[in-house]
Enzyme design. Structure first.
Site, short mmCIF file in Angstrom:
data_model
loop_
_atom_site.label_atom_id
_atom_site.label_comp_id
_atom_site.label_asym_id
_atom_site.label_seq_id
_atom_site.Cartn_x
_atom_site.Cartn_y
_atom_site.Cartn_z
CG ASP A 1 -2.02 1.14 1.42
OD1 ASP A 1 -2.84 1.00 0.40
OD2 ASP A 1 -1.79 1.97 2.19
CD GLU B 1 15.81 -13.55 4.36
OE1 GLU B 1 14.92 -14.14 4.99
OE2 GLU B 1 16.34 -12.27 4.47
#
Length: 550
Positions: free
Chosen positions: A214, A274
């Site tokens: 956002d 990751e």
């Protein structure tokens, strides 16, 4: 979609780390999708119940608007705990069940991360406002007043009025780009960044496939808190804020869009890396520099994977000329970036109403999205051709609409509940009174009603999405210059030896285009055109998809 197809989809997407490139993502506004408890408000278990419908459309994933713990002043976009589910939506166990079911159906799960600001009820802010010297005193954007007691600068809030709120405990102002109950976090503090990245890992460890970020360009504010300059009248644009909002009177060069954003996005991207296959789409809220920021934020491998563009969410009609202009600018300032295009979302008037579209016009605009290079976001109910609901003032929930009524009615009209079947006044959404009223005209357009009608918009969406999925060039292929030939948008998509010429008539008049060469019309059920003696005739709102002979 049958069980075998769902299994194959899940296998294909799980093995593709670039699944997001060219993906079609279905946005779910959780308050309004399905109530499973009889509270009148949608919840996570309700979404899980309806995932079969989502999968049947042929989309690649879902984006769920915020469901975190929140006082709901801005309906979840004011977060008071980044690592838990608000009780109105259920529990973490409900979320885990949703992710499990989505993955069984071959759907990726993206969730809305609201990082630029929190709720004023978040423990971080509760501590920060106590004094100027507590451990979190610098976690939000605080400033002394000017000598005359007024705010530090002229910055304005998107929701109206100054972007600064006086706090008597600290005798300072704090920054809020949105509601006063949504204080802005201080991203210049590395501890703040670390805490937000920890919250990001929390959800990745629970199995999410990515995030919608956002207000991605609001993370940093100018350290010197310099005034924003005025914006000339001729440059004002009401896409980000309605014309009655003074926010449109400034060029917001200091209150957002700061260069430090790129460094934080690199840190954020390293966390996503990751978890192979995790992706992010950033919402760039800027009427003047949106495409430029999209280009910067998605270039290379150190930012967001894609950014959510506002160019097709504007109030002005999306003509062929406008589409060509958008892509001319995109190719100039963001050619190395990746866009996610949308026509509707939870913040703007539904495009069916915004542009007063016929059923044929809606189909043409859907095909435009699905044929253009980029990823796509579809908004819940769009597959039903739902118009904007007319919500009476006494039923309004949105503080934005309440503030600017009646010139701007807010965002409630696009947030009313999904309609599943016409058995009750709530359209199968709930057995209780819904948090927003269901528009009576929506009931006849419910999922159940359209399932039984082969000519319904729902079936066209499935057909169109299947066509895109079957032609990989439309997902990850390159794109030629986009041109406007009268009312027709034209461009080529190409990948390897495959080359498609795409023509979309964005008018209610038949159009003719001269085309030379050998082509095969592969549009089938999504096409409405004919070729004769080198002339392509497009019916009103017609589409042609022509494969070049090899």
């Amino acid at each position: 979609m049958n069980a075998l197809s769902q299994t194959l989809r899940a296998t294909d997407k799980a093995s593709d780390p670039d699944w997001w490139r060219g993906a079609v993502i279905y946005q779910i506004y959780p308050r309004s999708y399905q109530d499973s408890t009889g509270s009148g408000t949608g919840d996570l278990a309700g979404i899980t119940r309806r995932l079969d419908h989502v999968a049947s459309l042929g989309v690649d994933g879902i984006w769920i608007s915020p469901f975190f713990t929140s006082p709901m002043k801005d309906f979840g976009y004011d977060v008071s705990d980044y690592c838990d589910v608000d009780p109105m939506f259920g529990t973490l166990a409900d979320f885990d069940a949703l992710v499990l079911r989505a993955h069984e159906l071959g759907l990726k799960v993206m969730i809305d991360l609201v990082l630029s600001h929190s709720s004023d009820q978040h423990p971080w802010f509760v501590e920060s406002r106590v004094s100027k010297d507590n451990p979190k005193s610098d976690w939000y954007v605080w400033s002394d007043p000017k000598p005359d007691g007024t705010a530090p600068n002229n910055w304005l809030s998107i929701f109206g009025g100054p972007a600064w709120h006086w706090d008597g405990r600290r005798e300072q102002y704090y920054l809020h780009n949105f509601l006063a109950s949504q204080p802005d976090l201080n991203f210049h503090n590395s501890d703040v960044q670390d805490a937000l990245l920890d919250a990001t890992r929390f959800w990745l460890q629970r199995g999410v496939d990515g995030f919608r970020l956002d207000t991605i360009n609001f993370y940093f504010a100018d350290k010197e808190l310099r005034d924003n300059p005025a914006l000339p009248v001729e440059e004002r644009n009401s896409t980000i804020a309605p014309s009655v909002n003074p926010y449109n009177h400034q060029r917001h060069v200091h209150s957002k869009n700061q260069p430090e954003n790129l460094d934080f996005l690199a840190r954020f991207r390293s966390v996503l890396d990751e978890y192979p296959g995790a992706a992010a789409v950033g919402e760039v809220g800027d009427a003047q520099f949106g495409l430029e920021l999209l280009g910067k934020y998605t270039k290379g491998t150190t930012g967001a994977h894609m950014c959510y563009a506002f160019e097709f969410l504007e109030k002005n009609p999306l003509t062929a000329k406008r589409v060509a202009e958008v892509f001319e600018r995109f190719d100039r300032v963001a050619s190395d970036g990746w866009a996610c295009w949308a026509l509707s979302n939870h913040d703007v008037i539904r495009h069916t109403t915004r542009w007063d579209l016929s059923a044929d016009a809606q189909k043409a605009y859907l095909m435009l999205l699905l044929l253009l290079r980029g990823s796509v976001c579809l908004y819940q109910g769009e597959e039903l051709a739902l118009p904007e609901a007319d919500v009476a003032f006494e039923d309004l929930q949105d503080p934005y609409g309440i503030e600017f009524w009646p010139e701007f009615k807010g965002r409630d009209g696009c947030r009313t509940p999904m309609v599943w079947e016409p058995s009750n006044a709530a359209g199968g959404f709930s057995e209780a009174k819904p948090w927003l009223p269901v528009a009576s005209e929506h009931l006849t357009q419910s999922v159940a009603a359209q399932e039984d009608d082969p000519s319904a918009m729902l079936h066209f969406y499935r057909t169109a999405l299947a066509f895109r999925a079957e032609n990989s060039v439309l997902n990850k292929g390159d794109q030629s210059t986009v041109s406007a030939e009268g009312d027709v948008v034209m461009f080529d998509r190409f990948q390897g030896i495959t080359r498609l010429t795409c023509c979309i008539n964005l008018s209610d008049s038949a159009q003719e285009i001269a085309l030379s060469g050998q082509f095969e019309d592969i549009g089938g059920a999504v096409s409405d055109a004919a070729r004769n003696d080198g002339i392509l005739k497009l019916n009103p709102w017609g589409v042609a998809i022509l494969r070049h002979a090899t």
